[in-house]
Design a protein around this motif. Structure first.
Motif, mmCIF file in Angstrom:
data_model
loop_
_atom_site.group_PDB
_atom_site.id
_atom_site.type_symbol
_atom_site.label_atom_id
_atom_site.label_comp_id
_atom_site.label_asym_id
_atom_site.label_seq_id
_atom_site.Cartn_x
_atom_site.Cartn_y
_atom_site.Cartn_z
ATOM 1 N N VAL A 1 0.863 -1.190 0.000
ATOM 2 C CA VAL A 1 0.000 0.000 0.000
ATOM 3 C C VAL A 1 0.899 1.239 0.000
ATOM 4 O O VAL A 1 1.677 1.441 0.934
ATOM 5 C CB VAL A 1 -0.923 0.005 1.239
ATOM 6 C CG1 VAL A 1 -1.782 1.265 1.243
ATOM 7 C CG2 VAL A 1 -1.786 -1.241 1.256
ATOM 8 N N SER A 2 0.790 2.054 -1.046
ATOM 9 C CA SER A 2 1.714 3.179 -1.203
ATOM 10 C C SER A 2 1.175 4.495 -0.671
ATOM 11 O O SER A 2 1.940 5.448 -0.493
ATOM 12 C CB SER A 2 2.089 3.353 -2.677
ATOM 13 O OG SER A 2 0.942 3.706 -3.443
ATOM 14 N N GLU A 3 -0.139 4.576 -0.419
ATOM 15 C CA GLU A 3 -0.694 5.836 0.085
ATOM 16 C C GLU A 3 -1.979 5.567 0.852
ATOM 17 O O GLU A 3 -2.616 4.521 0.685
ATOM 18 C CB GLU A 3 -0.936 6.828 -1.047
ATOM 19 C CG GLU A 3 -1.845 6.319 -2.152
ATOM 20 C CD GLU A 3 -1.897 7.269 -3.337
ATOM 21 O OE1 GLU A 3 -1.067 8.181 -3.399
ATOM 22 O OE2 GLU A 3 -2.782 7.085 -4.175
ATOM 23 N N GLY A 4 -2.329 6.510 1.701
ATOM 24 C CA GLY A 4 -3.538 6.355 2.492
ATOM 25 C C GLY A 4 -3.439 7.115 3.798
ATOM 26 O O GLY A 4 -2.456 7.809 4.062
ATOM 27 N N VAL A 5 -4.462 6.984 4.618
ATOM 28 C CA VAL A 5 -4.489 7.596 5.940
ATOM 29 C C VAL A 5 -4.397 6.480 6.968
ATOM 30 O O VAL A 5 -5.219 5.563 6.976
ATOM 31 C CB VAL A 5 -5.779 8.409 6.168
ATOM 32 C CG1 VAL A 5 -5.771 9.042 7.556
ATOM 33 C CG2 VAL A 5 -5.921 9.484 5.093
#
Length: 351
Positions: A299-303
Motif C-alpha cells: 500500500v503506497s498511500e492512504g491515511v
C-alpha cells in the motif's frame, strides 16, 4: 490540532493541509490558525486585512502578500487560494472571524520602531521623546530590544489598565519574542562552533510557548513542519505542546512512501538575498512507516491512524526534509502522531 508537512517544498502535503483547515473551520468551529511564520513582519498585516470589513470582497492585497513572501511554488498556489477563502469566510461571518497568526521565534529588528510609534509615544509623549533619543543614539539592536523590554517591565501594570486587552497581548508577545530571538541568535552562533543542537531545541521551546500564548483557550489549528509538531521525546515543540495540552493535542503528520521531488533553498544564498529555490529528489527512508507499509502490505498511500500502526506492527518513523534540503528521519515513539497521511510521491507543483 497540529498539521505537519514532511517538506515545506512539496505540493501534496500543503494542499491536504489547506483542505483540512477549511474543514476544521467550517465543520468543527476552529477560529485560529497559527503558522510557522514571524507574526510582526509577516502575518500581522495579513491578519488585519483578512479581518477588515471595509474591504469586503477585495482580495488584491492577498496576491501582493503572497508574492512578497517569496514562498515556494507549492505554498504560493495553495495559500493564495486558502487566504482568499478565509477572507471570503470572514466577510460572511463578521461576528465569528478566523484569525491567522505567526508563532515563529522573533528574529526581526523592525519591532523597535513599531513599538516606539504604536505604544511608547502614544502612551506618554514626554517619555516617548526620551525613548526616541535612546533608541537612536548609536546603540546596537540588541541593546535597543533590551531597552524596550525594560520599558515594558517597568510600565507593565499601568499599560495593562491603559491599553485594551488585544493591544497589550501583542505588545507583550512582540517584545518577549524579540528577546527570545536575540537569545536564539546567540545560541545559534555557539551551536555552529561546537556542533550542538542547543539552538534548535531552544527555538522549539520558545515556539511552544508562543503557541500556548497565542492559542489561549480557543480551538486552534497549528500549521508547521513535521519535525516541530510530532512527539519525539527529545523536547521539540510537539513534546512541549503534548505535555501542556495532553489529550487535546492531536497530530496529523504527512509523509511519502516512494519519491519526494521538492523545492529547497539554494545553499549558496545569504539571508539578505531574495529567496531562490532548487528542486531536489529524495527517496523515502527504509526505516520509515510509509516505506514499511509499502514493503509489507503493498500500500503506497492512504491515511493511517496510530491504532493501525500498532495492529500492523509498524514503527512510527517519518521522513523529514528541511528547508535547506537536509533529509533525515525522526525515530518513532509509540504515539508519535495520531494520524499519518501518506502520499506515494510528492511534487513541487500540482500534478
Amino acid at each position: 490540532m497540529a498539521l505537519g508537512e514532511v517538506s515545506h517544498g512539496g505540493y501534496e502535503p500543503i494542499a491536504f493541509k489547506a483542505n483540512m483547515v477549511r474543514y476544521l473551520i467550517e465543520d468543527k468551529g476552529y477560529r485560529k490558525v497559527l503558522f510557522e511564520l514571524p507574526d510582526l513582519t509577516s502575518v500581522r498585516m495579513l491578519r488585519s486585512y483578512l479581518n477588515n470589513q471595509k474591504n469586503a470582497g477585495d482580495t488584491s492585497y492577498i496576491t501582493k502578500w503572497i508574492k512578497d513572501a517569496q514562498f515556494v511554488d507549492a505554498t504560493t498556489s495553495v495559500c493564495l487560494n486558502l487566504f482568499k477563502w478565509i477572507k471570503q469566510y470572514n466577510d460572511r461571518h463578521p461576528e465569528n472571524m478566523v484569525e491567522v497568526m505567526g508563532f515563529e521565534i522573533g528574529k526581526e529588528q523592525s519591532i523597535i520602531n513599531f513599538i516606539l510609534n504604536k505604544y511608547i509615544i502614544p502612551y506618554d509623549h514626554e517619555q516617548g521623546q526620551r525613548y526616541v533619543y535612546k533608541l537612536n543614539s548609536g546603540v546596537s539592536d540588541v541593546e535597543k530590544v533590551q531597552i524596550l523590554n525594560e520599558w515594558l517591565l517597568s510600565n507593565e501594570s499601568e499599560l495593562r489598565t491603559k491599553l485594551n486587552k488585544e493591544d497589550f497581548k501583542w505588545l507583550y508577545f512582540y517584545i518577549h519574542n524579540a528577546v527570545s530571538g536575540l537569545n536564539y541568535l546567540d545560541k545559534d552562533s555557539k551551536s555552529r562552533s561546537d556542533h550542538s543542537n542547543d539552538a534548535n531545541l531552544f527555538r522549539d521551546s520558545v515556539m511552544a510557548e508562543n503557541v500556548k500564548y497565542l492559542s489561549g483557550d480557543d480551538k486552534t489549528i497549528l500549521w508547521a513542519h513535521n519535525s516541530h509538531v510530532i512527539r519525539t521525546g527529545i523536547k521539540y515543540m510537539g513534546d512541549y505542546l503534548n505535555q501542556y495540552f495532553k489529550n487535546s493535542y492531536y497530530i496529523i503528520a504527512t509523509d511519502f512512501s516512494k519519491i519526494a521531488r521538492v523545492d529547497v533553498i539554494m545553499k549558496s544564498q545569504t539571508e539578505r538575498e531574495s529567496k531562490q529555490y532548487v528542486t531536489r529528489t529524495f527517496k523515502s527512508g527504509p526505516s520509515t512507516a510509509a516505506y514499511s507499509i509499502l514493503e509489507k502490505y503493498g500500500v503506497s498511500e492512504g491515511v493511517f491512524f496510530h491504532r493501525d500502526m500498532l495492529r500492523m506492527n509498524i514503527k512510527e518513523d517519518t521522513n523529514t526534509i528541511d528547508a535547506n534540503g537536509l533529509h533525515f528521519y525522526i525515530p518513532g515513539l509509540h504515539n508519535s502522531f495520531d494520524a499519518l497521511v501518506v502520499f506515494s510521491n510528492i511534487y513541487p507543483t500540482a500534478q
